[in-house]
Design a protein around this motif. Structure first.
Motif, PDB file in Angstrom:
ATOM      1  N   SER A 141      62.019  69.676  -7.594  1.00  0.00           N
ATOM      2  CA  SER A 141      60.985  70.685  -7.758  1.00  0.00           C
ATOM      3  C   SER A 141      61.591  72.031  -8.113  1.00  0.00           C
ATOM      4  O   SER A 141      62.563  72.474  -7.494  1.00  0.00           O
ATOM      5  CB  SER A 141      60.168  70.826  -6.472  1.00  0.00           C
ATOM      6  N   ALA A 142      60.971  72.698  -9.082  1.00  0.00           N
ATOM      7  CA  ALA A 142      61.435  74.022  -9.489  1.00  0.00           C
ATOM      8  C   ALA A 142      61.181  75.074  -8.420  1.00  0.00           C
ATOM      9  O   ALA A 142      61.651  76.202  -8.545  1.00  0.00           O
ATOM     10  CB  ALA A 142      60.747  74.436 -10.793  1.00  0.00           C
ATOM     11  N   THR A 143      60.471  74.722  -7.377  1.00  0.00           N
ATOM     12  CA  THR A 143      60.279  75.664  -6.265  1.00  0.00           C
ATOM     13  C   THR A 143      61.501  75.723  -5.367  1.00  0.00           C
ATOM     14  O   THR A 143      61.599  76.616  -4.515  1.00  0.00           O
ATOM     15  CB  THR A 143      59.056  75.266  -5.415  1.00  0.00           C
ATOM     16  N   LYS A 144      62.427  74.775  -5.503  1.00  0.00           N
ATOM     17  CA  LYS A 144      63.612  74.681  -4.653  1.00  0.00           C
ATOM     18  C   LYS A 144      64.869  75.029  -5.440  1.00  0.00           C
ATOM     19  O   LYS A 144      65.043  74.589  -6.573  1.00  0.00           O
ATOM     20  CB  LYS A 144      63.748  73.273  -4.069  1.00  0.00           C
ATOM     21  N   PHE A 145      65.740  75.786  -4.823  1.00  0.00           N
ATOM     22  CA  PHE A 145      67.000  76.165  -5.464  1.00  0.00           C
ATOM     23  C   PHE A 145      68.040  75.083  -5.268  1.00  0.00           C
ATOM     24  O   PHE A 145      68.163  74.492  -4.195  1.00  0.00           O
ATOM     25  CB  PHE A 145      67.518  77.477  -4.880  1.00  0.00           C
ATOM     26  N   ASP A 146      68.788  74.812  -6.326  1.00  0.00           N
ATOM     27  CA  ASP A 146      69.925  73.897  -6.264  1.00  0.00           C
ATOM     28  C   ASP A 146      71.158  74.656  -6.733  1.00  0.00           C
ATOM     29  O   ASP A 146      71.172  75.219  -7.828  1.00  0.00           O
ATOM     30  CB  ASP A 146      69.683  72.666  -7.137  1.00  0.00           C
ATOM     31  N   ALA A 147      72.186  74.672  -5.893  1.00  0.00           N
ATOM     32  CA  ALA A 147      73.360  75.513  -6.140  1.00  0.00           C
ATOM     33  C   ALA A 147      74.098  75.142  -7.417  1.00  0.00           C
ATOM     34  O   ALA A 147      74.845  75.978  -7.954  1.00  0.00           O
ATOM     35  CB  ALA A 147      74.320  75.425  -4.951  1.00  0.00           C
ATOM     36  N   ARG A 167      51.007  79.946  -5.120  1.00  0.00           N
ATOM     37  CA  ARG A 167      52.103  79.912  -4.148  1.00  0.00           C
ATOM     38  C   ARG A 167      53.352  79.290  -4.757  1.00  0.00           C
ATOM     39  O   ARG A 167      54.470  79.790  -4.575  1.00  0.00           O
ATOM     40  CB  ARG A 167      51.666  79.117  -2.912  1.00  0.00           C
ATOM     41  N   ASP A 168      53.168  78.180  -5.469  1.00  0.00           N
ATOM     42  CA  ASP A 168      54.317  77.524  -6.102  1.00  0.00           C
ATOM     43  C   ASP A 168      54.911  78.392  -7.203  1.00  0.00           C
ATOM     44  O   ASP A 168      56.135  78.436  -7.376  1.00  0.00           O
ATOM     45  CB  ASP A 168      53.893  76.171  -6.681  1.00  0.00           C
ATOM     46  N   LEU A 169      54.056  79.070  -7.955  1.00  0.00           N
ATOM     47  CA  LEU A 169      54.548  79.929  -9.026  1.00  0.00           C
ATOM     48  C   LEU A 169      55.432  81.036  -8.469  1.00  0.00           C
ATOM     49  O   LEU A 169      56.481  81.357  -9.034  1.00  0.00           O
ATOM     50  CB  LEU A 169      53.364  80.509  -9.799  1.00  0.00           C
TER      51      LEU A 169
END
Length: 419
Positions: A141-147, A167-169
């Motif tokens: 999900s683009a709402t979550k950061f991946d290092a 909220r997601d945006l």
């Protein structure tokens, strides 16, 4: 899976938007779609809406726009969020400065079906890249950061943000502009003003759109991002409408963000790895070139001329030579990467290539068609009557072969090789 830890745009509870005036054009999950019920859930082709028709299709124009912007900005890495069927990849891989391309989407089943799209083709082994290229597809999900994306230089989002609840945006914007903080962000979204050109009362273009913004609303939102995260932004239109509707803008609107100053130091306590790898490919790379630049260019020109001389677009049966327009030569990636149009013309003249004009008054390179050519319709030995029957049979077969193969496989090959 990462998808289990995130909020899907299709299952979120809608929240009111904070942007002034947006409420009046905000969709609800039951909003009637302008598309027929039988239309695929994945389809967002504006040509299906019954209004202005776009050629090339608008999704191709959007992908081409992104590719041309990245050509100009020259990043070495890009992550595309909301990649869906991965259709943008064939355009991204043509950006010669890119060393890493990552495609991210929350729909794992769609990614599995389309993961073959990132595999190198036979052509990629024949015309190897000058630079290495590592391509990966991720479920997440683009709402979550991946290092793993912390040092990526560019982010793209094509017709993606309108699928997100408010909220997601907000989470997506925070993740991109605060956590990744790339040099460049390119995004496109529908222009709601254009919708009145489609039949019926103005409504959203796809059942899953949570909003569609006017140009003023989109620009206000983008400028707020710029002020908060220190970016500059330029706006563009994609897909022109009829001449009498220019006041409505283009069908899609785009924003290109450029970071101001150096990347800020963000203190993230945990090196998150929140996305799951679906597929990856390494593209073949040319070995270090030991030849002189002019020798390399001559080799590429000769290869392209030989290939194009087999295409029926550049000769007819009354001619013993093919006429290859110089403007076509420079459109080949292998040549374009070595010189510009003026340099190519100077090189061709200096190296005594046979230059002429075709019946369209285009500057061309004249390539002689030899008797041994596989087309077989031209023979130097006109006096050999004994071989006349054989030649006629060969010509008949060759003409049939040309019609099916030369105008099929070779044209397809040319389309892949042209930039």
């Amino acid at each position: 899976m990462a998808a289990n830890n995130c909020t899907s745009p299709r299952s979120s509870i809608e929240e009111p938007s904070e942007i002034d005036g947006l409420k009046s054009i905000t969709a609800f999950p039951t909003e009637e779609s302008p598309l027929d019920e039988k239309t695929s859930n994945k389809s967002e082709n504006e040509n299906n809406l019954g209004g202005p028709s776009f050629y090339p299709p608008l999704y191709i124009q959007r992908y081409t726009f992104v590719k041309e912007i990245l050509d100009t900005l020259q990043p070495d890495s890009v992550v595309d969020f909301g990649c869906s069927e991965c259709g943008i990849f064939r355009h991204l891989k043509e950006v010669i400065t890119l060393l890493r391309i990552s495609l991210v989407d929350i729909d794992l089943s769609t990614l599995e079906i389309n993961k073959c799209r990132i595999r190198p083709h036979c052509y990629d082994y024949l015309q190897k890249r000058k630079n290495p290229l590592h391509v990966q597809i991720f479920d997440g999900s683009a709402t979550k950061f991946d290092a793993k994306f912390r040092d990526y230089e560019a982010v793209t989002m094509v017709e993606f943000i309108e699928h997100l609840y408010d909220r997601d945006l907000k989470d997506v914007i925070t993740m991109i502009f605060e956590c990744i903080c790339p040099k460049f962000v390119v995004m496109t979204t529908p222009n709601y003003e254009f919708n009145q050109l489609f039949p019926g009362p103005p409504k959203f273009r796809h059942y899953d759109h949570k909003f569609e913004w006017t140009r003023a609303q989109f620009q206000t939102w983008c400028n707020d991002i710029c002020g908060k995260y220190r970016y500059d932004c330029k706006f563009h239109g994609i897909g022109d409408g009829p001449d009498d509707a220019q006041s409505l803008g283009s069908c899609s609107q785009a924003a290109v963000f450029t970071r101001i100053g150096d990347k800020p130091q963000i203190n993230l306590n945990v090196e998150q790895e929140t996305y799951s790898l679906v597929a990856e490919s390494l593209y073949p790379q040319r070995e270090s070139e030991q030849r002189e630049p002019e020798e390399v260019l001559a080799s590429e020109i000769d290869y392209v001329l030989s290939f194009m001389s087999k295409c029926t677009d550049f000769y007819n049966e009354e001619e013993t030579s093919a006429f290859i327009p110089i403007d076509k030569l420079i459109s080949f990636k292998s040549i374009k990467s070595l010189c510009d149009s003026d340099q190519l013309r100077e090189f061709l003249s200096k190296k005594n290539y046979d230059l002429s004009k075709n019946d369209k008054d285009e500057d061309c390179v004249c390539v002689e068609l030899y008797s041994g050519d596989s087309r077989g319709w031209y023979d130097d030995d006109e006096d050999d009557d004994d071989d006349q029957a054989t030649d006629e049979a060969r010509n008949t077969i060759s003409e049939s072969y040309n019609e099916e193969i030369v105008t099929g496989e070779i044209i397809n090959k040319l389309e892949e090789m042209w930039d």
